[in-house]
Scaffold this active site. Structure first.
Site, mmCIF file in Angstrom:
data_model
loop_
_atom_site.group_PDB
_atom_site.id
_atom_site.type_symbol
_atom_site.label_atom_id
_atom_site.label_comp_id
_atom_site.label_asym_id
_atom_site.label_seq_id
_atom_site.Cartn_x
_atom_site.Cartn_y
_atom_site.Cartn_z
ATOM 1 N N LYS A 47 -1.237 25.338 12.764
ATOM 2 C CA LYS A 47 -0.270 25.454 13.873
ATOM 3 C C LYS A 47 0.352 26.844 13.965
ATOM 4 O O LYS A 47 0.589 27.343 15.056
ATOM 5 C CB LYS A 47 0.851 24.427 13.698
ATOM 6 C CG LYS A 47 0.413 22.986 13.842
ATOM 7 C CD LYS A 47 1.630 22.075 13.722
ATOM 8 C CE LYS A 47 1.222 20.631 13.620
ATOM 9 N NZ LYS A 47 2.355 19.710 13.626
ATOM 10 N N GLY A 128 15.215 17.607 4.663
ATOM 11 C CA GLY A 128 13.958 18.363 4.675
ATOM 12 C C GLY A 128 14.057 19.604 5.545
ATOM 13 O O GLY A 128 14.657 19.569 6.628
ATOM 14 N N GLY A 130 11.070 21.772 5.708
ATOM 15 C CA GLY A 130 9.694 22.294 5.767
ATOM 16 C C GLY A 130 9.309 22.485 7.231
ATOM 17 O O GLY A 130 10.183 22.660 8.096
ATOM 18 N N ASN A 152 18.288 19.780 1.757
ATOM 19 C CA ASN A 152 16.917 20.039 1.307
ATOM 20 C C ASN A 152 16.916 20.315 -0.190
ATOM 21 O O ASN A 152 17.879 20.860 -0.722
ATOM 22 C CB ASN A 152 16.336 21.255 2.061
ATOM 23 C CG ASN A 152 14.853 21.407 1.846
ATOM 24 O OD1 ASN A 152 14.104 20.439 2.021
ATOM 25 N ND2 ASN A 152 14.408 22.574 1.440
ATOM 26 N N THR A 154 15.214 22.502 -1.894
ATOM 27 C CA THR A 154 15.378 23.936 -2.105
ATOM 28 C C THR A 154 16.480 24.428 -1.167
ATOM 29 O O THR A 154 16.279 24.557 0.042
ATOM 30 C CB THR A 154 14.048 24.671 -1.803
ATOM 31 O OG1 THR A 154 13.001 23.983 -2.494
ATOM 32 C CG2 THR A 154 14.088 26.119 -2.239
ATOM 33 N N TYR A 220 5.051 7.459 8.618
ATOM 34 C CA TYR A 220 4.660 6.205 9.270
ATOM 35 C C TYR A 220 3.693 5.389 8.411
ATOM 36 O O TYR A 220 3.345 4.275 8.756
ATOM 37 C CB TYR A 220 4.064 6.459 10.659
ATOM 38 C CG TYR A 220 3.013 7.540 10.680
ATOM 39 C CD1 TYR A 220 3.356 8.849 10.996
ATOM 40 C CD2 TYR A 220 1.695 7.250 10.356
ATOM 41 C CE1 TYR A 220 2.401 9.854 11.000
ATOM 42 C CE2 TYR A 220 0.742 8.234 10.366
ATOM 43 C CZ TYR A 220 1.094 9.538 10.687
ATOM 44 O OH TYR A 220 0.138 10.524 10.675
ATOM 45 N N GLY A 241 7.968 6.881 11.734
ATOM 46 C CA GLY A 241 7.585 8.021 12.574
ATOM 47 C C GLY A 241 6.394 7.803 13.496
ATOM 48 O O GLY A 241 5.912 8.765 14.100
HETATM 49 N N1 LIG Z 1 5.545 11.305 12.573
HETATM 50 C C1 LIG Z 1 5.004 12.467 12.862
HETATM 51 O O1 LIG Z 1 4.421 12.658 13.941
HETATM 52 C C2 LIG Z 1 5.118 13.587 11.874
HETATM 53 C C3 LIG Z 1 4.915 14.908 12.299
HETATM 54 C C4 LIG Z 1 5.051 15.947 11.362
HETATM 55 C C5 LIG Z 1 5.369 15.629 10.029
HETATM 56 N N2 LIG Z 1 5.546 14.327 9.659
HETATM 57 C C6 LIG Z 1 5.895 13.987 8.257
HETATM 58 O O2 LIG Z 1 7.002 14.775 7.846
HETATM 59 C C7 LIG Z 1 6.918 15.032 6.447
HETATM 60 C C8 LIG Z 1 7.096 16.524 6.166
HETATM 61 O O3 LIG Z 1 6.022 17.261 6.733
HETATM 62 P P1 LIG Z 1 6.027 18.860 6.738
HETATM 63 O O4 LIG Z 1 4.871 19.285 7.553
HETATM 64 O O5 LIG Z 1 7.389 19.361 7.076
HETATM 65 O O6 LIG Z 1 5.754 19.198 5.187
HETATM 66 P P2 LIG Z 1 6.222 20.487 4.372
HETATM 67 O O7 LIG Z 1 6.311 21.671 5.272
HETATM 68 O O8 LIG Z 1 5.345 20.529 3.183
HETATM 69 O O9 LIG Z 1 7.733 20.138 3.892
HETATM 70 C C9 LIG Z 1 7.957 19.133 2.951
HETATM 71 C C10 LIG Z 1 9.459 18.840 2.827
HETATM 72 O O10 LIG Z 1 9.621 17.784 1.882
HETATM 73 C C11 LIG Z 1 10.421 18.237 0.791
HETATM 74 N N3 LIG Z 1 9.919 17.668 -0.462
HETATM 75 C C12 LIG Z 1 8.619 17.571 -0.835
HETATM 76 N N4 LIG Z 1 8.539 17.014 -2.066
HETATM 77 C C13 LIG Z 1 9.814 16.763 -2.449
HETATM 78 C C14 LIG Z 1 10.393 16.193 -3.630
HETATM 79 N N5 LIG Z 1 9.623 15.781 -4.664
HETATM 80 N N6 LIG Z 1 11.739 16.075 -3.716
HETATM 81 C C15 LIG Z 1 12.520 16.491 -2.689
HETATM 82 N N7 LIG Z 1 12.031 17.043 -1.551
HETATM 83 C C16 LIG Z 1 10.701 17.175 -1.443
HETATM 84 C C17 LIG Z 1 10.281 19.748 0.809
HETATM 85 O O11 LIG Z 1 11.389 20.326 0.130
HETATM 86 P P3 LIG Z 1 11.290 21.842 -0.443
HETATM 87 O O12 LIG Z 1 11.625 22.743 0.724
HETATM 88 O O13 LIG Z 1 12.325 21.872 -1.509
HETATM 89 O O14 LIG Z 1 9.893 22.046 -0.943
HETATM 90 C C18 LIG Z 1 10.262 20.027 2.313
HETATM 91 O O15 LIG Z 1 11.559 19.953 2.860
HETATM 92 C C19 LIG Z 1 5.565 14.470 6.003
HETATM 93 O O16 LIG Z 1 5.790 13.202 5.445
HETATM 94 C C20 LIG Z 1 4.779 14.355 7.292
HETATM 95 O O17 LIG Z 1 3.817 13.335 7.227
HETATM 96 C C21 LIG Z 1 5.437 13.305 10.556
#
Ligand SMILES: NC(=O)c1ccc[n+]([C@@H]2O[C@H](COP(=O)([O-])OP(=O)(O)OC[C@H]3O[C@@H](n4cnc5c(N)ncnc54)[C@H](OP(=O)(O)O)[C@@H]3O)[C@@H](O)[C@H]2O)c1
Length: 277
Positions: A47, A128, A130, A152, A154, A220, A241
């Site tokens: 993306k 979150g 990310g 978050n 971090t 989801y 989601g």
């Molecule tokens: N429903 C939808 O259409 C849709 C669309 C997009 C994403 N999503 C979902 O949203 C979620 C995040 O996606 P993303 O693309 O943002 O991923 P990402 O960029 O990898 O971000 C992951 C986030 O989760 C946190 N995290 C990961 N492991 C953790 C842990 N063990 N303890 C505490 N925090 C933790 C990270 O914190 P740090 O910053 O500290 O690493 C960061 O804030 C996923 O589950 C994804 O499937 C759903």
């Protein structure tokens, strides 16, 4: 969901999934353009990379700095650029790409449809920071939330996101702490809850879920996360989601086809694919 939607709309189109390595993205996009694909979707990590590979960017992609939907346009004999779907008889002289982002709209459409939630003047805790967290935070600010609490793991990332929101949306009150009183929504944009045995994405000792009206979990699969189960036990409404995934897809369908998306057909196909019923 797209194949079901094409079928329901009488379109002899096909949606296929390809695995592309990031270092091959430019060639893959070039191939799609040369083969005159009507459009395509991109997911992580493409993306952000695709931003500089597009001939043009829609405001939605410029606003979020990411492309999840591409539509190809052709040069017609009258000198105008038209979507490739409009070239039935003549072949386009040239084809170019245009990048869009439908993720943020997908989130607000889902919050409205699944929770009846209007974000203006609301108080939201977002878990979150990310990729999904950033788009969600910016979209919440755009929609006019009054107070936004960014939590978050971090802390630096939450602070950086808070600074970006503060600069772009000075009216929004952004904090990087847990709220001290009730909120309208807790939104989970962390990946915690996807795997069995995952911890909760928040500390219930610092904010009890009895203090929120609703929980939206971007995850989801599974259909009910531990966070959602806790929310329901605490008397809050909780949804997953799937609606966000549905609505970002529906918007992409509309961009490619120029027609309203058959939402119920898409929802049923998505549920069948993700949950098997
Ligand atoms: N429903 C939808 O259409 C849709 C669309 C997009 C994403 N999503 C979902 O949203 C979620 C995040 O996606 P993303 O693309 O943002 O991923 P990402 O960029 O990898 O971000 C992951 C986030 O989760 C946190 N995290 C990961 N492991 C953790 C842990 N063990 N303890 C505490 N925090 C933790 C990270 O914190 P740090 O910053 O500290 O690493 C960061 O804030 C996923 O589950 C994804 O499937 C759903």
């Amino acid at each position: 969901m797209h194949n079901a939607a094409f079928k329901a709309s009488g379109l002899n189109w096909c949606y296929l999934a390809y695995e592309v390595r990031p270092e091959h993205l430019r060639e893959a996009l070039e191939g799609a353009r040369r083969m005159q694909f009507v459009g395509l979707n991109l997911t992580v990590p493409h993306k952000l990379l695709a931003m500089e590979m597009m001939a043009g960017l829609d405001d939605s992609a410029k606003q979020w700095g990411a492309v999840n939907t591409v539509a190809f346009e052709g040069l017609a004999s009258d000198g105008s650029w038209k979507p490739l779907r409009d070239f039935a008889e003549e072949a386009p002289g040239e084809v170019r790409s245009k990048g869009y982002n439908t993720d943020a709209q997908g989130l607000t459409a889902a919050l409205k449809e699944d929770l009846g939630l209007y974000l203006e003047h609301s108080r939201v805790m977002l878990l979150g920071a990310g990729g999904a967290g950033r788009v969600a935070a910016l979209q919440l600010a755009e929609a006019g939330v009054a107070d936004l609490f960014l939590v978050n793991r971090t802390q630096d990332k939450a602070e950086a996101l808070a600074a970006e929101i503060q600069a772009r949306y000075p009216k929004v009150h952004v904090m990087t702490t847990y709220p001290h009183r009730e909120v309208d929504l807790v939104l989970n944009a962390t990946s915690l809850g996807m795997k069995p045995g995952d911890a909760l994405p928040m500390d219930l000792g610092r904010f009890p879920l009895t203090d929120t009206k609703a929980v939206y979990d971007m995850i989801y699969r599974p259909a009910q996360t531990p966070l959602m189960a806790c929310a329901i036990e605490s008397g809050a409404r909780a949804v997953n989601g799937l609606g966000m995934l549905l609505h970002q897809g529906a918007r992409a369908f509309e961009i490619w086809t120029g027609r309203p998306a058959p939402l119920e057909v898409m929802k049923a196909a998505l549920r069948e694919e993700v949950y098997g019923h």
